[in-house]
Structures are given as C-alpha cells and as structure tokens.
Write an enzyme that holds these catalytic residues in place. Structure first.
Site, mmCIF file in Angstrom:
data_model
loop_
_atom_site.group_PDB
_atom_site.id
_atom_site.type_symbol
_atom_site.label_atom_id
_atom_site.label_comp_id
_atom_site.label_asym_id
_atom_site.label_seq_id
_atom_site.Cartn_x
_atom_site.Cartn_y
_atom_site.Cartn_z
ATOM 1 N N GLY A 11 86.251 -4.656 131.428
ATOM 2 C CA GLY A 11 87.128 -4.164 132.495
ATOM 3 C C GLY A 11 87.101 -2.646 132.596
ATOM 4 O O GLY A 11 86.315 -1.970 131.917
ATOM 5 N N SER A 35 86.825 -12.509 134.661
ATOM 6 C CA SER A 35 87.689 -12.925 135.777
ATOM 7 C C SER A 35 87.983 -11.742 136.691
ATOM 8 O O SER A 35 88.301 -11.939 137.860
ATOM 9 C CB SER A 35 88.994 -13.526 135.244
ATOM 10 O OG SER A 35 89.645 -12.611 134.383
ATOM 11 N N SER A 126 102.308 -0.825 129.282
ATOM 12 C CA SER A 126 102.315 -0.111 130.556
ATOM 13 C C SER A 126 103.652 0.587 130.768
ATOM 14 O O SER A 126 104.695 0.131 130.272
ATOM 15 C CB SER A 126 102.107 -1.149 131.672
ATOM 16 O OG SER A 126 102.469 -0.612 132.906
ATOM 17 N N TYR A 151 104.412 -9.255 136.448
ATOM 18 C CA TYR A 151 103.433 -8.507 135.653
ATOM 19 C C TYR A 151 104.149 -7.613 134.635
ATOM 20 O O TYR A 151 103.849 -7.639 133.435
ATOM 21 C CB TYR A 151 102.536 -7.645 136.560
ATOM 22 C CG TYR A 151 101.751 -6.619 135.771
ATOM 23 C CD1 TYR A 151 100.703 -7.006 134.952
ATOM 24 C CD2 TYR A 151 102.083 -5.249 135.824
ATOM 25 C CE1 TYR A 151 100.001 -6.073 134.199
ATOM 26 C CE2 TYR A 151 101.386 -4.321 135.075
ATOM 27 C CZ TYR A 151 100.347 -4.730 134.259
ATOM 28 O OH TYR A 151 99.664 -3.803 133.506
ATOM 29 N N LYS A 155 104.389 -7.642 130.230
ATOM 30 C CA LYS A 155 104.183 -6.539 129.272
ATOM 31 C C LYS A 155 105.411 -6.410 128.363
ATOM 32 O O LYS A 155 105.278 -6.194 127.161
ATOM 33 C CB LYS A 155 103.906 -5.224 130.014
ATOM 34 C CG LYS A 155 102.574 -5.202 130.732
ATOM 35 C CD LYS A 155 101.395 -5.291 129.768
ATOM 36 C CE LYS A 155 100.070 -5.429 130.488
ATOM 37 N NZ LYS A 155 98.959 -5.755 129.600
ATOM 38 N N PHE A 181 100.129 5.243 131.540
ATOM 39 C CA PHE A 181 100.627 5.613 132.859
ATOM 40 C C PHE A 181 99.504 5.266 133.865
ATOM 41 O O PHE A 181 98.994 4.163 133.790
ATOM 42 C CB PHE A 181 101.164 7.053 132.837
ATOM 43 C CG PHE A 181 102.529 7.053 132.166
ATOM 44 C CD1 PHE A 181 102.651 6.758 130.795
ATOM 45 C CD2 PHE A 181 103.682 7.198 132.898
ATOM 46 C CE1 PHE A 181 103.897 6.635 130.180
ATOM 47 C CE2 PHE A 181 104.942 7.098 132.284
ATOM 48 C CZ PHE A 181 105.038 6.815 130.940
HETATM 49 P P1 NAD Z 1 90.735 -4.857 134.347
HETATM 50 O O1 NAD Z 1 91.133 -6.011 135.165
HETATM 51 O O2 NAD Z 1 89.685 -3.932 134.878
HETATM 52 O O3 NAD Z 1 90.267 -5.329 132.894
HETATM 53 C C1 NAD Z 1 90.783 -6.466 132.274
HETATM 54 C C2 NAD Z 1 89.594 -7.270 131.787
HETATM 55 O O4 NAD Z 1 90.081 -8.417 131.079
HETATM 56 C C3 NAD Z 1 88.702 -7.781 132.915
HETATM 57 O O5 NAD Z 1 87.357 -7.490 132.602
HETATM 58 C C4 NAD Z 1 88.950 -9.296 132.929
HETATM 59 O O6 NAD Z 1 87.796 -10.001 133.322
HETATM 60 C C5 NAD Z 1 89.347 -9.551 131.491
HETATM 61 N N1 NAD Z 1 90.235 -10.690 131.266
HETATM 62 C C6 NAD Z 1 91.394 -11.004 131.887
HETATM 63 N N2 NAD Z 1 91.936 -12.098 131.349
HETATM 64 C C7 NAD Z 1 91.096 -12.519 130.362
HETATM 65 C C8 NAD Z 1 91.110 -13.587 129.429
HETATM 66 N N3 NAD Z 1 92.089 -14.484 129.410
HETATM 67 N N4 NAD Z 1 90.080 -13.691 128.557
HETATM 68 C C9 NAD Z 1 89.062 -12.803 128.553
HETATM 69 N N5 NAD Z 1 89.003 -11.758 129.410
HETATM 70 C C10 NAD Z 1 90.013 -11.620 130.303
HETATM 71 O O7 NAD Z 1 92.072 -4.042 134.014
HETATM 72 P P2 NAD Z 1 92.255 -2.595 133.362
HETATM 73 O O8 NAD Z 1 92.734 -1.675 134.417
HETATM 74 O O9 NAD Z 1 91.085 -2.238 132.568
HETATM 75 O O10 NAD Z 1 93.491 -2.907 132.419
HETATM 76 C C11 NAD Z 1 93.332 -3.234 131.052
HETATM 77 C C12 NAD Z 1 94.696 -3.475 130.433
HETATM 78 O O11 NAD Z 1 95.512 -2.326 130.624
HETATM 79 C C13 NAD Z 1 95.457 -4.649 131.021
HETATM 80 O O12 NAD Z 1 96.156 -5.291 129.981
HETATM 81 C C14 NAD Z 1 96.417 -3.972 131.981
HETATM 82 O O13 NAD Z 1 97.565 -4.743 132.180
HETATM 83 C C15 NAD Z 1 96.732 -2.696 131.233
HETATM 84 N N6 NAD Z 1 97.187 -1.608 132.091
HETATM 85 C C16 NAD Z 1 96.406 -1.216 133.146
HETATM 86 C C17 NAD Z 1 96.859 -0.183 133.967
HETATM 87 C C18 NAD Z 1 96.050 0.240 135.179
HETATM 88 O O14 NAD Z 1 96.602 0.889 136.069
HETATM 89 N N7 NAD Z 1 94.765 -0.038 135.258
HETATM 90 C C19 NAD Z 1 98.088 0.451 133.711
HETATM 91 C C20 NAD Z 1 98.844 0.030 132.609
HETATM 92 C C21 NAD Z 1 98.377 -1.008 131.798
#
Ligand code: NAD
Length: 343
Positions: A11, A35, A126, A151, A155, A181
């Site tokens: 991700g 996904s 988050s 969501y 968290k 953030f």
């Molecule tokens: P993203 O969607 O780009 O990455 C998440 C990855 O996890 C994806 O590659 C997806 O395919 C994979 N994934 C999801 N469910 C899965 C499962 N059950 N098994 C295996 N793989 C799975 O999101 P991101 O922006 O990289 O965020 C990463 C984490 O950081 C998440 O937990 C998100 O909630 C948290 N977060 C993100 C932000 C933001 O703004 N991007 C802010 C705060 C927290």
C-alpha cells in the site's frame, strides 16, 4: 538481517516503509492481499532497491495463511501492521466490511504472532481517534472523542484491543501505536506513491489528478469553517518522513527501550495548513493553475486538527524534514510518472 513482516506493505505508506526498512538494513517481508494496491508496486520497489522484496499475496485475516508465512520465513522479529481499509465515506456505507477487515486482521495477527514468539508490533493508528478535539494542537494525552465514522471507530477499537491484550498477566507483546496525521507526496524516485483506485478520497491525489486533466475541477468541501481562511486545516506529513518514524519505532521495540508495553505517538509535522494553502502551494510547486471551486461542507469532516509532535521528537528523536512545497512537488512528479507507466 532482522526480518520485519509488513502487512499492507504494497500500500501507500507500507511501500514507502518497506523502502526505508530495507535501506536501514532490515529485511522487509510483505503480506498484502492487493485489495487496495497493485502488483506493479513490487516493480517500483525493485527499481528503487535493486532487488525483489518477498511478498505473500494473502489476506491478513486468514490465520492459517499467516501461520504459513511465519513458518516459511522462520525468524520474523517484528510486525508493522498497515493492512486495513481506510476510506471514511465507504466505512459509513459498509461498516461491517470495515470492522471485519480492520479489527479482524488485527485479532488474527495478535493470535498468530505469539505462536511464533513474535513480540514487537507497530500499529497504524490515526488522528481520527481524536474526533473533533476541544483544543489544538492535539497531544497523545488529548482525550479521544466519539469517532465520526466506522473507520475511525475501528482505529479506536484496535487501540483498545492492543491495550487489553497487553494488560493480560502473561502478556509478552510490546506495541507502538503511531497516530498518523495526513500523509502526502511520494518517493523522490517517483517509482512508488499514492495509487488511489477510482475517485480519490484524499485532497492531494485529487489536486494532482485535476492538474493532470483527469478530473475537471477540485471542489473544496466547505469554506465557512472557523479557521483562518474558512477551509479545513490538517497536518500534512511527507510519506517518506512518516515511513521513517516506523524504523525508529521498530528499532525501539527490538531494543526493548520502550517505557511501557504500549506506547502511543503522534506522527505529524506539528503544523496545520488549510486546504487553500495546500492548493496555492501546489500551484507554486507545479507551475500549474488549478481549477477549483468552493462547495458545501462534507459530513464527518473535522474542522481543524494538527499534531503536537513534541513526544515523538523527545522520545523517538523523530522530526520531519520535508516542507509542504517539496511534498507537493513529489506528489506532482509521481502523478506525471503515473502517466508513463500507464496506471
Ligand atoms: P493503502 O490502502 O494504500 O494500504 C493498505 C494496504 O493493505 C493495501 O495494499 C491493501 O491491499 C492491504 N490490505 C487491506 N486489507 C488487507 C488484508 N485483510 N490482508 C492483507 N492486505 C490487506 O492505505 P495506506 O494509506 O497505506 O494506509 C495504511 C494504514 O495507515 C492503514 O491502516 C490506514 O488506516 C492507516 N492510516 C492511513 C492514513 C492515510 O491518510 N493514508 C491516515 C491515518 C492512518
């Protein structure tokens, strides 16, 4: 080399963290069910690192598949758990899917990790856990408020679960909860970056897609907030800075330097920028005029939030180094590179 399992490692934040881990001398191993990511991310990682990164295309909620990974890899030292769904609006429409995936994958991980003697966990939390805060900036001691979406609630629940598991008498788990953030931007190589599938939920990919002509215009969600220019204020952190916080956290866990079995850190710049400031700074970074209009507020949006980043600086020695201008320039470079790789 110390092996770190990175769930969700294909991700946005996970892939940048994989790069930083490898460059810091760790061996990252990815678990991702793709996904919300594409297999081409692995090509980007190879281009940056000069070698392949081991990746298991499995679901983190599948305990047996996860066991097989720990077994095959043999000596995993720690886990960074990114795997989750993250779209606030979608979580309102499909709450069960969010609870199942975000809470379920953590539960599975917490069940399987001790079977293989893995005791160190960094968890992606988050700033949504703060809800609408009474005062700014928010510190780690700022009380959490009712989440404004399923969501956000996942968290909060995941943080609670980690605390409860860690309070058990036979607990061996050590966890660092990182409250991110707003991550923006991309790796300087433009080989990896944010890959929103469909219409972006986040501001910066929407901006870059608008500048690239993929979207007609950006509609700013609300211009009558009680903020200096009326638009939402957020703490925008460059994704590589954010990725580096994970290296510091993992090292702290492996060195058993944490002062408690669960530690919590805000990971932000400590500065708030309004949506309009981001738009103007993007125009400066890209040399492009952006087509934008003011629209109504979006339900569930917190008017303003930014981090007090003092604890991460004092305890982890972590500070950010990338300016908003440079972050947005990297996002624009990535958007242009995306055209070339046909994504
Ligand atoms: P993203 O969607 O780009 O990455 C998440 C990855 O996890 C994806 O590659 C997806 O395919 C994979 N994934 C999801 N469910 C899965 C499962 N059950 N098994 C295996 N793989 C799975 O999101 P991101 O922006 O990289 O965020 C990463 C984490 O950081 C998440 O937990 C998100 O909630 C948290 N977060 C993100 C932000 C933001 O703004 N991007 C802010 C705060 C927290």
């Amino acid at each position: 080399m110390k092996k770190i399992l990175v769930t969700g490692g294909a991700g946005y934040i996970g892939s940048h963290t994989v790069v930083e881990l490898a460059q810091a001398g760790y061996e990252p191993v990815i678990v991702d069910n793709f996904s919300n990511s594409r297999k081409s991310v692995l090509d980007g990682l190879r281009a940056i690192l000069g070698h392949d990164v081991t990746c298991y295309p499995i679901d983190c909620g599948d305990a047996d598949a996860l066991r097989q990974v720990f077994k095959t890899e043999g000596n995993v030292q720690g886990v960074i758990h990114f795997a989750a769904f993250k779209a606030v609006g979608e979580s309102v429409a499909k709450p069960l899917m969010y609870f199942q995936n975000n809470v379920g994958s953590l539960l599975t991980l917490l069940k399987v990790m001790p079977e293989f003697g893995v005791e160190s966990l960094v968890f992606s939390s988050s700033c949504t856990v703060y809800g609408i805060p009474d005062a700014l900036p928010v510190t780690e001691a700022t009380p959490t408020k009712p989440a404004s979406s399923p969501y956000g609630r996942t968290k909060q629940m995941c943080e609670d679960i980690v605390h409860d598991v860690s309070a058990a008498p036979d607990n061996k788990l050590h966890t660092i909860l990182l409250r991110y953030f707003n991550p923006i931007g991309a790796h300087e190589s433009a080989q990896i970056g944010e890959l929103p599938l469909g219409v972006p939920n986040n501001l910066v990919p929407f901006i870059t897609q608008t500048a690239a002509g993929i979207r007609e215009k950006l509609t700013i969600n609300g211009s009558d907030y009680d903020t200096p220019d009326g638009t939402n204020v957020r703490d925008y952190i460059h994704v590589v800075d954010l990725a580096k916080a994970h290296i510091t956290a993992v090292q702290r866990l492996l060195d058993r330097k944490a002062s408690d079995v669960v530690e919590t850190f805000n990971v932000g710049t400590g500065h708030g920028n309004s949506v309009l400031e981001v738009v103007k700074t993007f125009e400066q970074a890209s040399g492009q005029k952006l087509n934008y209009v003011m629209g109504p507020r979006r339900p569930g949006d917190v008017p303003a939030i930014y981090a007090d980043a003092t604890k991460a600086a004092d305890v982890l020695g972590f500070t950010t180094t990338t300016s908003l201008l440079d972050s947005l320039a990297s996002a624009w470079k990535w958007q242009q590179a995306l055209k070339n790789v046909g994504n």
